[in-house]
Design a protein around this motif. Structure first.
Motif, PDB file in Angstrom:
ATOM      1  N   PHE A 101       0.829  -1.210   0.000  1.00  8.13           N
ATOM      2  CA  PHE A 101       0.000   0.000   0.000  1.00  8.13           C
ATOM      3  C   PHE A 101       0.862   1.258   0.000  1.00  8.13           C
ATOM      4  CE2 PHE A 101      -2.000   3.424   2.467  1.00  8.13           C
ATOM      5  CZ  PHE A 101      -3.016   3.760   1.569  1.00  8.13           C
ATOM      6  N   GLY A 102       1.928   1.271   0.793  1.00  7.41           N
ATOM      7  CA  GLY A 102       2.812   2.442   0.844  1.00  7.41           C
ATOM      8  C   GLY A 102       3.440   2.730  -0.507  1.00  7.41           C
ATOM      9  N   ARG A 103       3.914   1.691  -1.168  1.00  3.53           N
ATOM     10  CA  ARG A 103       4.507   1.864  -2.504  1.00  3.53           C
ATOM     11  C   ARG A 103       3.459   2.327  -3.506  1.00  3.53           C
ATOM     12  NH1 ARG A 103       9.512   2.989  -1.922  1.00  3.53           N
ATOM     13  NH2 ARG A 103      10.562   1.497  -0.603  1.00  3.53           N
ATOM     14  N   GLN A 104       2.254   1.766  -3.401  1.00  2.93           N
ATOM     15  CA  GLN A 104       1.174   2.184  -4.303  1.00  2.93           C
ATOM     16  C   GLN A 104       0.802   3.640  -4.061  1.00  2.93           C
ATOM     17  OE1 GLN A 104      -1.883  -0.717  -3.502  1.00  2.93           O
ATOM     18  NE2 GLN A 104      -1.121  -2.119  -5.076  1.00  2.93           N
ATOM     19  N   LEU A 105       0.786   4.036  -2.807  1.00  2.00           N
ATOM     20  CA  LEU A 105       0.452   5.421  -2.464  1.00  2.00           C
ATOM     21  C   LEU A 105       1.461   6.393  -3.079  1.00  2.00           C
ATOM     22  CD1 LEU A 105      -1.572   7.090  -0.793  1.00  2.00           C
ATOM     23  CD2 LEU A 105      -0.014   6.852   1.139  1.00  2.00           C
ATOM     24  N   ILE A 106       2.734   6.060  -2.972  1.00  2.00           N
ATOM     25  CA  ILE A 106       3.768   6.912  -3.566  1.00  2.00           C
ATOM     26  C   ILE A 106       3.646   6.914  -5.088  1.00  2.00           C
ATOM     27  CG2 ILE A 106       6.260   7.159  -3.913  1.00  2.00           C
ATOM     28  CD1 ILE A 106       6.577   6.108  -1.004  1.00  2.00           C
ATOM     29  N   ALA A 107       3.357   5.759  -5.667  1.00  2.00           N
ATOM     30  CA  ALA A 107       3.203   5.670  -7.123  1.00  2.00           C
ATOM     31  C   ALA A 107       2.022   6.503  -7.600  1.00  2.00           C
ATOM     32  CB  ALA A 107       3.028   4.212  -7.549  1.00  2.00           C
ATOM     33  N   VAL A 108       0.909   6.407  -6.909  1.00  2.00           N
ATOM     34  CA  VAL A 108      -0.279   7.183  -7.297  1.00  2.00           C
ATOM     35  C   VAL A 108      -0.004   8.679  -7.150  1.00  2.00           C
ATOM     36  CG1 VAL A 108      -2.665   7.720  -6.649  1.00  2.00           C
ATOM     37  CG2 VAL A 108      -1.926   5.344  -6.835  1.00  2.00           C
ATOM     38  N   GLY A 109       0.696   9.047  -6.099  1.00  2.00           N
ATOM     39  CA  GLY A 109       1.027  10.456  -5.900  1.00  2.00           C
ATOM     40  C   GLY A 109       1.996  10.982  -6.942  1.00  2.00           C
ATOM     41  N   GLY A 110       2.876  10.121  -7.423  1.00  2.00           N
ATOM     42  CA  GLY A 110       3.872  10.551  -8.406  1.00  2.00           C
ATOM     43  C   GLY A 110       3.345  10.610  -9.823  1.00  2.00           C
ATOM     44  N   ASN A 111       2.597   9.589 -10.227  1.00  2.00           N
ATOM     45  CA  ASN A 111       2.079   9.548 -11.594  1.00  2.00           C
ATOM     46  C   ASN A 111       0.879   8.603 -11.600  1.00  2.00           C
ATOM     47  OD1 ASN A 111       1.533   9.187 -14.330  1.00  2.00           O
ATOM     48  ND2 ASN A 111       3.705   9.386 -14.884  1.00  2.00           N
ATOM     49  N   GLU A 112      -0.281   9.187 -11.469  1.00  2.00           N
ATOM     50  CA  GLU A 112      -1.508   8.409 -11.356  1.00  2.00           C
ATOM     51  C   GLU A 112      -1.745   7.527 -12.585  1.00  2.00           C
ATOM     52  OE1 GLU A 112      -6.181   9.500 -10.903  1.00  2.00           O
ATOM     53  OE2 GLU A 112      -4.754  10.699  -9.763  1.00  2.00           O
ATOM     54  N   ALA A 113      -1.508   8.072 -13.758  1.00  2.00           N
ATOM     55  CA  ALA A 113      -1.737   7.297 -14.989  1.00  2.00           C
ATOM     56  C   ALA A 113      -0.791   6.107 -15.070  1.00  2.00           C
ATOM     57  CB  ALA A 113      -1.578   8.196 -16.213  1.00  2.00           C
ATOM     58  N   ALA A 115       0.668   4.599 -12.551  1.00  2.00           N
ATOM     59  CA  ALA A 115       0.276   3.651 -11.508  1.00  2.00           C
ATOM     60  C   ALA A 115      -0.909   2.809 -11.976  1.00  2.00           C
ATOM     61  CB  ALA A 115      -0.073   4.388 -10.221  1.00  2.00           C
ATOM     62  N   ARG A 116      -1.870   3.445 -12.634  1.00  2.00           N
ATOM     63  CA  ARG A 116      -3.033   2.723 -13.157  1.00  2.00           C
ATOM     64  C   ARG A 116      -2.589   1.679 -14.185  1.00  2.00           C
ATOM     65  NH1 ARG A 116      -5.890   6.792 -14.208  1.00  2.00           N
ATOM     66  NH2 ARG A 116      -7.179   6.740 -12.350  1.00  2.00           N
ATOM     67  N   LEU A 117      -1.670   2.060 -15.062  1.00  2.00           N
ATOM     68  CA  LEU A 117      -1.173   1.129 -16.086  1.00  2.00           C
ATOM     69  C   LEU A 117      -0.389  -0.036 -15.467  1.00  2.00           C
ATOM     70  CD1 LEU A 117      -0.068   3.641 -18.857  1.00  2.00           C
ATOM     71  CD2 LEU A 117      -2.026   2.066 -18.912  1.00  2.00           C
ATOM     72  N   CYS A 118       0.178   0.188 -14.294  1.00  2.00           N
ATOM     73  CA  CYS A 118       0.913  -0.875 -13.594  1.00  2.00           C
ATOM     74  C   CYS A 118      -0.010  -1.771 -12.776  1.00  2.00           C
ATOM     75  CB  CYS A 118       1.970  -0.268 -12.675  1.00  2.00           C
ATOM     76  SG  CYS A 118       3.340   0.482 -13.567  1.00  2.00           S
ATOM     77  N   ALA A 121      -4.859  -0.123  -8.095  1.00  2.00           N
ATOM     78  CA  ALA A 121      -6.254   0.317  -7.980  1.00  2.00           C
ATOM     79  C   ALA A 121      -6.249   1.743  -7.439  1.00  2.00           C
ATOM     80  CB  ALA A 121      -7.032  -0.610  -7.065  1.00  2.00           C
ATOM     81  N   VAL A 122      -6.076   2.697  -8.347  1.00  2.00           N
ATOM     82  CA  VAL A 122      -5.846   4.096  -7.982  1.00  2.00           C
ATOM     83  C   VAL A 122      -6.967   4.646  -7.113  1.00  2.00           C
ATOM     84  CG1 VAL A 122      -5.608   6.427  -8.917  1.00  2.00           C
ATOM     85  CG2 VAL A 122      -4.368   4.537  -9.969  1.00  2.00           C
ATOM     86  N   ALA A 123      -8.209   4.423  -7.490  1.00  2.00           N
ATOM     87  CA  ALA A 123      -9.337   4.971  -6.721  1.00  2.00           C
ATOM     88  C   ALA A 123      -9.342   4.430  -5.300  1.00  2.00           C
ATOM     89  CB  ALA A 123     -10.652   4.655  -7.421  1.00  2.00           C
ATOM     90  N   ARG A 124      -9.057   3.133  -5.157  1.00  2.00           N
ATOM     91  CA  ARG A 124      -9.039   2.538  -3.820  1.00  2.00           C
ATOM     92  C   ARG A 124      -7.910   3.116  -2.972  1.00  2.00           C
ATOM     93  NH1 ARG A 124      -6.950  -3.117  -3.584  1.00  2.00           N
ATOM     94  NH2 ARG A 124      -5.113  -1.918  -3.198  1.00  2.00           N
TER      95      ARG A 124
END
Length: 192
Positions: A101-113, A115-118, A121-124
């Motif tokens: 979750f922490g890594r996903q949070l940083i990924a979403v904060g850095g580049n949402e698109a 992160a979604r392609l990787c 679950a950006v919305a979650r």
């Protein structure tokens, strides 16, 4: 036992209500697609108004020794707020560095698109971030209530949102996203 249950409920219910407000913010941002600053301001203003209506605009005196201890207690000579702060800092340092979750949070904060392609679950992730922030805001509110032994729906937390943003920026966390420093934010908060 009745008093202990009351105290647990007096701590958990406000934090749960604040977490629910965070979830509403998260859903406004992720599902309704409202800009985050607008969504949080909507609930900030509405929440303050709801609090005013619920209290008839009156100061609510809350004189309980356990809540006062949360605000003013000094176990081992150290303010309990400092201990709570250190626990929160350590938990979130671990969360960001050692959990998916922490890594996903940083990924979403850095580049949402990206992160979604990787497959994130950006919305979650965003909604859960709002829930966590809401719960921590509820904890901060309990500390303020404990310090003052009262609550004023029109004054508690007033203008603290700008201090929080400034502490994050001063601490070196990029407001553009993708880079976070929990210790830097702590230092920024101490400077503020």
């Amino acid at each position: 036992p009745g008093y202990a249950i009351w105290i647990v409920m007096a701590i958990l219910l406000p934090m749960a209500a604040a977490a629910a407000a965070g979830m509403i913010n998260g859903l406004l941002v992720t599902r309704v697609k409202i800009q985050p600053i607008v969504a949080t301001l909507i609930l900030f203003i509405a929440g303050r108004g709801i609090g005013q209506v619920m209290t008839n605009g009156n100061l609510q005196v809350i004189d309980d020794p356990v809540l006062r201890y949360i605000g003013l207690g000094r176990p081992l000579g150290v303010p309990i707020q400092v201990m709570l702060m250190l626990v929160v800092v350590l938990v979130f340092m671990w969360l960001l560095r050692s959990t998916v979750f922490g890594r996903q949070l940083i990924a979403v904060g850095g580049n949402e698109a990206a992160a979604r392609l990787c497959g994130v679950a950006v919305a979650r992730v965003k909604t859960l971030a709002y829930v966590i922030c809401g719960a921590l805001a509820g904890l901060a509110g309990l500390i303020v209530v404990g310090i003052n032994s009262s609550s004023d729906a029109n004054q508690v937390g007033l203008n603290m949102e700008l201090d929080a943003i400034a502490a994050v920026a001063v601490g070196g966390t990029s407001l553009a996203g993708g880079r976070v420093s929990i210790v830097g934010t702590l230092i920024g908060a101490l400077i503020m």
